[in-house]
Design a protein around this motif. Structure first.
Motif, mmCIF file in Angstrom:
data_model
loop_
_atom_site.group_PDB
_atom_site.id
_atom_site.type_symbol
_atom_site.label_atom_id
_atom_site.label_comp_id
_atom_site.label_asym_id
_atom_site.label_seq_id
_atom_site.Cartn_x
_atom_site.Cartn_y
_atom_site.Cartn_z
ATOM 1 N N GLY A 100 -73.987 33.148 -27.514
ATOM 2 C CA GLY A 100 -73.995 33.931 -28.732
ATOM 3 C C GLY A 100 -72.907 34.964 -28.798
ATOM 4 N N ALA A 101 -72.273 35.264 -27.688
ATOM 5 C CA ALA A 101 -71.283 36.335 -27.718
ATOM 6 C C ALA A 101 -69.878 35.824 -27.468
ATOM 7 C CB ALA A 101 -71.622 37.389 -26.674
ATOM 8 N N GLY A 102 -69.799 34.580 -27.005
ATOM 9 C CA GLY A 102 -68.487 34.068 -26.652
ATOM 10 C C GLY A 102 -67.762 33.513 -27.840
ATOM 11 N N THR A 103 -66.671 34.144 -28.223
ATOM 12 C CA THR A 103 -65.857 33.623 -29.304
ATOM 13 C C THR A 103 -65.257 32.297 -28.887
ATOM 14 O OG1 THR A 103 -65.320 35.851 -30.001
ATOM 15 C CG2 THR A 103 -63.847 34.098 -30.737
ATOM 16 N N GLN A 104 -65.270 31.342 -29.783
ATOM 17 C CA GLN A 104 -64.704 30.042 -29.504
ATOM 18 C C GLN A 104 -63.221 30.039 -29.837
ATOM 19 O OE1 GLN A 104 -66.965 26.729 -31.064
ATOM 20 N NE2 GLN A 104 -68.862 27.889 -30.951
ATOM 21 N N TYR A 105 -62.430 29.500 -28.940
ATOM 22 C CA TYR A 105 -60.995 29.379 -29.132
ATOM 23 C C TYR A 105 -60.688 27.911 -29.391
ATOM 24 C CZ TYR A 105 -60.808 34.068 -27.220
ATOM 25 O OH TYR A 105 -60.989 35.414 -27.020
ATOM 26 N N PHE A 106 -60.051 27.661 -30.510
ATOM 27 C CA PHE A 106 -59.827 26.286 -30.946
ATOM 28 C C PHE A 106 -58.438 25.780 -30.574
ATOM 29 C CE2 PHE A 106 -63.378 25.028 -33.644
ATOM 30 C CZ PHE A 106 -64.036 26.224 -33.822
ATOM 31 N N GLY A 107 -58.374 24.478 -30.320
ATOM 32 C CA GLY A 107 -57.096 23.803 -30.198
ATOM 33 C C GLY A 107 -56.573 23.444 -31.577
ATOM 34 N N PRO A 108 -55.367 22.868 -31.647
ATOM 35 C CA PRO A 108 -54.748 22.540 -32.934
ATOM 36 C C PRO A 108 -55.354 21.311 -33.600
ATOM 37 C CG PRO A 108 -53.330 21.875 -31.150
ATOM 38 C CD PRO A 108 -54.467 22.612 -30.523
ATOM 39 N N GLY A 109 -56.145 20.552 -32.858
ATOM 40 C CA GLY A 109 -56.787 19.385 -33.453
ATOM 41 C C GLY A 109 -56.005 18.100 -33.282
ATOM 42 N N THR A 110 -56.716 16.996 -33.380
ATOM 43 C CA THR A 110 -56.108 15.666 -33.446
ATOM 44 C C THR A 110 -56.472 15.079 -34.800
ATOM 45 O OG1 THR A 110 -56.203 15.211 -31.070
ATOM 46 C CG2 THR A 110 -56.119 13.305 -32.553
ATOM 47 N N ARG A 111 -55.441 14.720 -35.554
ATOM 48 C CA ARG A 111 -55.680 14.112 -36.869
ATOM 49 C C ARG A 111 -55.761 12.604 -36.689
ATOM 50 N NH1 ARG A 111 -55.128 16.280 -41.798
ATOM 51 N NH2 ARG A 111 -54.135 18.104 -40.857
ATOM 52 N N TYR B 36 -63.425 32.753 -39.403
ATOM 53 C CA TYR B 36 -62.281 32.203 -38.715
ATOM 54 C C TYR B 36 -61.179 31.972 -39.747
ATOM 55 C CZ TYR B 36 -64.758 31.154 -34.336
ATOM 56 O OH TYR B 36 -65.434 31.241 -33.146
ATOM 57 N N LYS B 37 -59.952 32.051 -39.287
ATOM 58 C CA LYS B 37 -58.781 31.862 -40.137
ATOM 59 C C LYS B 37 -57.993 30.686 -39.582
ATOM 60 C CE LYS B 37 -54.688 34.706 -41.197
ATOM 61 N NZ LYS B 37 -54.135 36.068 -40.979
ATOM 62 N N LYS B 38 -57.507 29.838 -40.468
ATOM 63 C CA LYS B 38 -56.791 28.650 -40.002
ATOM 64 C C LYS B 38 -55.493 28.473 -40.770
ATOM 65 C CE LYS B 38 -57.319 23.695 -39.161
ATOM 66 N NZ LYS B 38 -55.992 23.351 -39.707
ATOM 67 N N TYR B 39 -54.395 28.429 -39.990
ATOM 68 C CA TYR B 39 -53.089 28.085 -40.565
ATOM 69 C C TYR B 39 -52.883 26.574 -40.435
ATOM 70 C CZ TYR B 39 -51.848 33.062 -40.470
ATOM 71 O OH TYR B 39 -51.805 34.425 -40.675
ATOM 72 N N PRO B 40 -52.033 25.985 -41.267
ATOM 73 C CA PRO B 40 -51.765 24.546 -41.175
ATOM 74 C C PRO B 40 -51.322 24.128 -39.777
ATOM 75 C CG PRO B 40 -50.799 25.445 -43.176
ATOM 76 C CD PRO B 40 -51.286 26.616 -42.373
ATOM 77 N N ALA B 41 -51.820 23.011 -39.321
ATOM 78 C CA ALA B 41 -51.447 22.416 -38.029
ATOM 79 C C ALA B 41 -51.865 23.271 -36.835
ATOM 80 C CB ALA B 41 -49.952 22.125 -37.956
ATOM 81 N N GLU B 42 -52.718 24.261 -37.059
ATOM 82 C CA GLU B 42 -53.248 25.053 -35.956
ATOM 83 C C GLU B 42 -54.767 25.015 -36.008
ATOM 84 O OE1 GLU B 42 -49.675 28.434 -36.071
ATOM 85 O OE2 GLU B 42 -51.783 29.025 -35.917
ATOM 86 N N GLY B 43 -55.403 25.318 -34.869
ATOM 87 C CA GLY B 43 -56.852 25.426 -34.867
ATOM 88 C C GLY B 43 -57.299 26.740 -35.475
ATOM 89 N N PRO B 44 -58.549 26.834 -35.895
ATOM 90 C CA PRO B 44 -59.073 28.101 -36.407
ATOM 91 C C PRO B 44 -59.012 29.193 -35.348
ATOM 92 C CG PRO B 44 -60.586 26.283 -36.884
ATOM 93 C CD PRO B 44 -59.574 25.765 -35.911
ATOM 94 N N THR B 45 -58.762 30.409 -35.763
ATOM 95 C CA THR B 45 -58.775 31.548 -34.854
ATOM 96 C C THR B 45 -59.799 32.563 -35.337
ATOM 97 O OG1 THR B 45 -56.965 32.595 -36.069
ATOM 98 C CG2 THR B 45 -56.372 31.301 -34.140
ATOM 99 N N PHE B 46 -60.475 33.157 -34.391
ATOM 100 C CA PHE B 46 -61.521 34.128 -34.705
ATOM 101 C C PHE B 46 -60.923 35.343 -35.386
ATOM 102 C CE2 PHE B 46 -65.239 36.617 -34.356
ATOM 103 C CZ PHE B 46 -64.867 37.874 -33.899
ATOM 104 N N LEU B 47 -61.601 35.814 -36.426
ATOM 105 C CA LEU B 47 -61.107 36.961 -37.177
ATOM 106 C C LEU B 47 -62.030 38.167 -37.030
ATOM 107 C CD1 LEU B 47 -58.927 37.887 -39.171
ATOM 108 C CD2 LEU B 47 -60.312 36.967 -41.025
ATOM 109 N N ILE B 48 -63.280 38.000 -37.389
ATOM 110 C CA ILE B 48 -64.214 39.120 -37.374
ATOM 111 C C ILE B 48 -65.631 38.566 -37.370
ATOM 112 C CG2 ILE B 48 -64.317 39.351 -39.897
ATOM 113 C CD1 ILE B 48 -64.323 42.435 -39.485
#
Lengths: 115, 113
Positions: A100-111, B36-48
């Motif tokens: 519940g407290a850990g912010t998730q960090y996303f990769g750029p994705g695979t289309r 979360y905020k997402k720019y093109p070709a990037e993953g979402p990033t935490f905002l608030i």
């Protein structure tokens, strides 16, 4: 870099073929998530790994989807016998796993595009 | 079942003005909300984020408001800048259940110079 990386960035395949998508989480992050985003939809949860615990597979849409996480680090999402409706952006995220407290960090994705 | 809804797929505002992005949820068990905020070709990033024990959380130009009775939250950006142009996702979860996070479909914000 120190972020989450995913490969390939784009994948075009023919209906019926198998595909493998790879995710390298941030070092030290014990939790790893797979999501997919279909056109016009939000992020759909697929599967969650936390440390050495059994993964939560409740979001996988069918038995054609499976995922592994070897050595608690790299994860591979496999889609067998791909269908056109599998076309989406597949996103991987990692977190410290603090519930519940850990912010998730996303990769750029695979289309993924299934023709 | 779309438990988190962002009914505006796009929003356009003038630089310097306020941007207000809205989000509605249906599950009263949600008690932790994120943008979360997402720019093109990037993953979402935490905002608030905001916990359900609060009704407002502010971080610089970004403020999130939570109305639990209406099951509604909003993100205010003021003043808006061209670099804020991105897709914004609202997310909701229950603490202690990080794998149960639900995301909205996103709102594409365009800030015009």
């Amino acid at each position: 870099g120190a972020g989450v990386s995913q490969s390939p960035s784009n994948k075009v395949t023919e209906k019926g073929k198998d595909v493998e998508l790879r995710c390298d989480p941030i070092s030290g992050h014990t939790a790893l998530y797979w999501y997919r985003q279909s056109l016009g939809q939000g992020l759909e949860f697929l599967i969650y790994f936390q440390g050495n615990s059994a993964p939560d597979k409740s979001g996988l849409p069918s038995d054609r989807f499976s995922a592994e996480r070897t050595g608690g680090s790299v994860s591979t999402l496999t889609i067998q016998r791909t269908q056109q409706e599998d076309s989406a952006v597949y996103l991987c995220a990692s977190s410290l796993g603090l519930a519940g407290a850990g912010t998730q960090y996303f990769g750029p994705g695979t289309r993924l595009l299934v023709l | 079942d779309q438990q988190v809804k962002q009914n505006s797929p796009s929003l356009s505002v003038q630089e310097g003005r306020i941007s207000i992005l809205n989000c509605d949820y249906t599950n009263s068990m949600f008690d932790y909300f994120l943008w979360y905020k997402k720019y093109p070709a990037e993953g979402p990033t935490f905002l608030i984020s905001i916990s359900s024990i609060k009704d407002k959380n502010e971080d610089g130009r970004f403020t999130v408001f939570l109305n639990k009775s209406a099951k509604h939250l909003s993100l205010h950006i003021v003043p808006s800048q061209p670099g804020d142009s991105a897709v914004y996702f609202c997310a909701a979860s229950r603490k202690g259940n990080n794998n149960d996070m639900r995301f909205g479909a996103g709102t594409r914000l365009t800030v015009k110079p």
